[in-house]
Design a protein around this motif. Structure first.
Motif, PDB file in Angstrom:
ATOM      1  N   LYS A 127       0.909   9.480  -6.923  1.00  0.00           N
ATOM      2  CA  LYS A 127       1.049  10.913  -6.704  1.00  0.00           C
ATOM      3  C   LYS A 127       0.978  11.636  -8.041  1.00  0.00           C
ATOM      4  O   LYS A 127       1.707  11.321  -8.985  1.00  0.00           O
TER       5      LYS A 127
ATOM      6  N   ASP B 172       0.818  -1.215   0.000  1.00  0.00           N
ATOM      7  CA  ASP B 172       0.000   0.000   0.000  1.00  0.00           C
ATOM      8  C   ASP B 172       0.852   1.266   0.000  1.00  0.00           C
ATOM      9  O   ASP B 172       0.515   2.249  -0.673  1.00  0.00           O
TER      10      ASP B 172
ATOM     11  N   GLU C 210       0.698   4.437  -2.945  1.00  0.00           N
ATOM     12  CA  GLU C 210       0.459   5.860  -2.692  1.00  0.00           C
ATOM     13  C   GLU C 210       1.547   6.719  -3.319  1.00  0.00           C
ATOM     14  O   GLU C 210       1.286   7.794  -3.843  1.00  0.00           O
TER      15      GLU C 210
END
Length: 466
Positions: free
Chosen positions: A110, A102, A106
């Motif tokens: 971006k 995870d 992320e």
């Protein structure tokens, strides 16, 4: 006033207004409208940044679907991230597929910063910079200066203001201009730096001097993340036979020109034949020929060992021919080969053994077909006491008694060595040879003990150098 006169006056005004900014260490780029050039370059940089972003995904659904396809996110093509040591395993290449953690999702999701927002923020700055692959544009707002002649004291490195409008001073320069750009290459970026000076030389100051560093960064990573893949090289050692640099060989031969492959033993004074050649498969241009620069004999396989005796020297002079008429270059039909003959010799300091094992070492190079003082084959003629060229004019041999210097080093020079041979000192033609020299009695040998008539020829040539 007609349109022609109006246009001419407008051109004069523009020229006079723009000329006041030209001078210093190179004019740099001069454009009719610096404001328009600035906007054009902004658009070019914006388009290139958009192309660098990941392409938008296009998902297709069946015609019966009612939902709208959401617009794909635009993410940067490269992203420099700092990864903890225990998380680097997530970037390790593996066979097959696995789910991303995870925290990594992320990072990868971006979105790229909005170029328009960044541009609007830049417009509010007093100093603005545009960086492109071959140029740097800098502009400053004129309103921050209290005098209209502030441009005279404003420098980008060594370069002056070269454009101006009512709102801005412009410094438009290519990176090849001698402004004092400092270029550095780093792991992730290539940077170009230059100082921006404002240093009034007037007796009074209306605004404070300043020094700023203007910097452009050009990223070097585009298609991979910083955490790299380091392969482990495995395998064994593969031996490869080394070949001579130019493919030359130096081979002992018999009097008929046949190669001697096995061991060979000569008697003292017996003629020995050698051939230095380059195989036809590795032969060079048709207008070249192989030349022997020097040859010498040693008692060791190491050409740098001592003692050594020179046979050919001074770029192709058979110096041994002055001691023995048997020693000379021999004719050959191949321009890639040179043959020569010398007599079997021994080293005096090794007389204690019954035979000596010796080696021949020759320095070979390629040269033009026409011989020169540094590419030749010269024999000594004892009858005329002159040097004779094996081929070509004898004039190339005139330096053999001095120094045949080379204007420049020969790039194709190559040192090669022959197989060893032995010289047997125990017997020659049935006569015993003693390795020690003794006088038959204690009397001293004198020339006046000779019969003058019988040895007239000997005494006549006593001082001649053969």
């Amino acid at each position: 006033m007609d349109l022609r006169h109006a246009g001419f006056l407008l051109l004069l005004l523009c020229s006079a207004y723009c000329y006041q900014f030209r001078g210093g260490a190179g004019y740099g780029l001069f454009v009719p409208d610096p404001e328009q050039e600035w906007e054009r370059m902004e658009a070019v940089i914006g388009e290139e940044m958009a192309e660098a972003l990941a392409p938008e995904s296009k998902l297709f659904r069946s015609s019966s679907g009612s939902g709208q396809i959401p617009e794909a996110k635009k993410v940067p093509e490269y992203l420099a991230v700092s990864v903890a040591e225990d998380r680097k395993e997530a970037f390790k290449p593996e066979k097959g597929a696995r789910a991303l953690p995870d925290w990594l999702k992320e990072r990868l999701r971006k979105t790229a910063p909005s170029t328009s927002a960044a541009r609007d923020t830049a417009r509010s700055k007093v100093v603005e910079v545009l960086c492109h692959v071959d140029r740097m544009y800098v502009r400053l707002k004129r309103e921050v200066f209290k005098t209209s002649r502030a441009y005279k004291y404003l420098k980008l490195g060594k370069c002056a203001v070269n454009q101006g409008t009512k709102a801005h001073y412009y410094l438009l320069y290519l990176l090849t201009t001698d402004c004092g750009f400092i270029k550095e290459s780093k792991t992730d970026y290539r940077t170009v730096k230059v100082p921006l000076h404002y240093n009034p030389t007037t007796e009074v100051l209306r605004e404070m001097p300043f020094d700023l560093t203007v910097e452009c960064k050009y990223p070097r990573l585009f298609h991979s993340y910083k955490v790299g893949f380091y392969p482990k090289v495995q395998g064994g050692t593969i031996p490869k036979k080394l070949q001579p640099k130019n493919g030359f060989t130096l081979t002992p031969q018999d009097a008929s020109g046949n190669d001697i492959t096995g061991s060979k033993t000569y008697t003292l004074g017996q003629p020995m034949y050698f051939e230095a050649k380059q195989p036809s498969s590795s032969a060079m241009s048709g207008d070249q020929q192989g030349y022997i620069n020097k040859c010498f004999m040693t008692a060791s396989a190491d050409p740098n060992s001592s003692p050594k005796h020179a046979l050919i020297d001074n770029y192709g002079c058979m110096v041994e021919g002055k001691m023995s008429a048997q020693s000379k270059f021999l004719p050959t039909s191949s321009k890639m080969a040179q043959k020569f003959r010398v007599t079997a010799l021994i080293f005096k300091e090794k007389l204690s053994s019954a035979s000596q094992q010796l080696y021949m070492h020759c320095d070979i190079s390629m040269g033009k077909l026409a011989p020169t003082p540094t590419s030749k084959a010269c024999n000594y003629d004892a009858a005329t006491k002159k040097w004779k060229a094996l081929f070509g004019p004898d004039s190339v041999c005139t330096c053999c008694d001095s120094t045949c210097s080379s204007a420049k080093a020969k790039s194709s020079r190559n040192m090669i060595s022959s197989h060893s041979w032995k010289v047997d000192m125990s017997s020659r033609d049935g006569f015993e040879v003693q390795p020690r020299m003794k006088l038959s009695d204690s009397h001293t040998f004198r020339s006046d003990d000779l019969d003058m008539a019988e040895h007239e020829d000997f005494l006549q040539y006593w001082d001649h150098d053969y």
